[in-house]
Design a protein around this motif. Structure first.
Motif, PDB file in Angstrom:
ATOM      1  N   UNK A 263       0.854  -1.188   0.000  1.00  0.00           N
ATOM      2  CA  UNK A 263       0.000   0.000   0.000  1.00  0.00           C
ATOM      3  C   UNK A 263       0.888   1.236   0.000  1.00  0.00           C
ATOM      4  N   UNK A 264       0.383   2.295  -0.594  1.00  0.00           N
ATOM      5  CA  UNK A 264       1.120   3.555  -0.606  1.00  0.00           C
ATOM      6  C   UNK A 264       0.248   4.632   0.026  1.00  0.00           C
ATOM      7  N   UNK A 265       0.857   5.378   0.926  1.00  0.00           N
ATOM      8  CA  UNK A 265       0.176   6.542   1.500  1.00  0.00           C
ATOM      9  C   UNK A 265       0.752   7.771   0.812  1.00  0.00           C
ATOM     10  N   UNK A 266      -0.122   8.648   0.378  1.00  0.00           N
ATOM     11  CA  UNK A 266       0.287   9.779  -0.456  1.00  0.00           C
ATOM     12  C   UNK A 266      -0.136  11.082   0.190  1.00  0.00           C
ATOM     13  N   UNK A 267       0.823  11.972   0.355  1.00  0.00           N
ATOM     14  CA  UNK A 267       0.531  13.332   0.808  1.00  0.00           C
ATOM     15  C   UNK A 267       1.040  14.268  -0.284  1.00  0.00           C
ATOM     16  N   UNK A 268       0.150  15.009  -0.946  1.00  0.00           N
ATOM     17  CA  UNK A 268       0.603  15.860  -2.054  1.00  0.00           C
ATOM     18  C   UNK A 268       1.434  17.041  -1.560  1.00  0.00           C
ATOM     19  N   UNK A 269       2.188  17.581  -2.484  1.00  0.00           N
ATOM     20  CA  UNK A 269       2.996  18.767  -2.167  1.00  0.00           C
ATOM     21  C   UNK A 269       2.071  19.941  -1.855  1.00  0.00           C
ATOM     22  N   UNK A 270       2.528  20.790  -0.989  1.00  0.00           N
ATOM     23  CA  UNK A 270       1.732  21.974  -0.626  1.00  0.00           C
ATOM     24  C   UNK A 270       2.506  23.227  -1.012  1.00  0.00           C
ATOM     25  N   UNK A 271       1.786  24.156  -1.552  1.00  0.00           N
ATOM     26  CA  UNK A 271       2.402  25.419  -1.948  1.00  0.00           C
ATOM     27  C   UNK A 271       2.592  26.279  -0.700  1.00  0.00           C
ATOM     28  N   UNK A 272       3.757  26.879  -0.590  1.00  0.00           N
ATOM     29  CA  UNK A 272       3.988  27.764   0.553  1.00  0.00           C
ATOM     30  C   UNK A 272       3.243  29.079   0.303  1.00  0.00           C
ATOM     31  N   UNK A 273       2.932  29.779   1.364  1.00  0.00           N
ATOM     32  CA  UNK A 273       2.212  31.054   1.195  1.00  0.00           C
ATOM     33  C   UNK A 273       3.010  32.066   0.371  1.00  0.00           C
ATOM     34  N   UNK A 274       4.334  31.926   0.349  1.00  0.00           N
ATOM     35  CA  UNK A 274       5.164  32.882  -0.395  1.00  0.00           C
ATOM     36  C   UNK A 274       5.152  32.613  -1.900  1.00  0.00           C
ATOM     37  N   UNK A 275       4.780  31.403  -2.300  1.00  0.00           N
ATOM     38  CA  UNK A 275       4.769  31.068  -3.720  1.00  0.00           C
ATOM     39  C   UNK A 275       3.565  31.685  -4.405  1.00  0.00           C
ATOM     40  N   UNK A 276       3.753  32.155  -5.624  1.00  0.00           N
ATOM     41  CA  UNK A 276       2.608  32.730  -6.349  1.00  0.00           C
ATOM     42  C   UNK A 276       1.677  31.616  -6.826  1.00  0.00           C
TER      43      UNK A 276
END
Length: 125
Positions: free
Chosen positions: A22-35
């Motif tokens: 099984x694979x657990x997946x957490x997607x990347x999150x954009x930082x507040x500083x990124x447009x």
């Protein structure tokens, strides 16, 4: 800086083979500083890339598990074939030879006992 996507692979054992299950997946999150993406096409592309990365992780787990179990099954078939073609016939022949030897030894022992009792009976007369 953005948080990277995280993939955690869980392992299990099936048919005596340890493999990913099984694979657990957490997607990347954009930082507040990124447009944010400038247009909707980039926003849809970002979502599609996230989905593709998740699917790739799941596919990698599934295909690796299949390869590992298939390799073990192939090895088991080879070992079974070696047993059927080589070991079992050889051991069967050795068993037959040992049984014949044991039977012959038992026969010789019974003859010796008969001779011994015959000599004892003659001495008693």
């Amino acid at each position: 800086m953005a948080d990277w996507a995280k993939v955690t692979v869980e392992w299990t054992t099936s048919m005596g083979v340890r493999h990913p299950s099984h694979v657990s997946w957490t997607p990347a999150k954009r930082s507040p500083a990124e447009p944010t993406p400038r247009n909707t096409a980039l926003a849809h592309a970002e979502a599609s890339y996230r989905e593709a990365a998740r699917a790739a992780a799941e596919f990698a787990v599934a295909s690796t598990a299949v390869r590992m179990i298939a390799a073990e099954a192939h090895g088991t078939r080879q070992r079974a074939r070696a047993l059927r073609r080589h070991w079992i016939p050889r051991l069967t022949q050795e068993l037959a030879a040992m049984e014949l030897s044991l039977e012959q030894s038992e026969h010789e022992d019974s003859i010796r006992r008969r001779w011994a009792t015959g000599a004892r009976v003659r001495r008693l007369r």
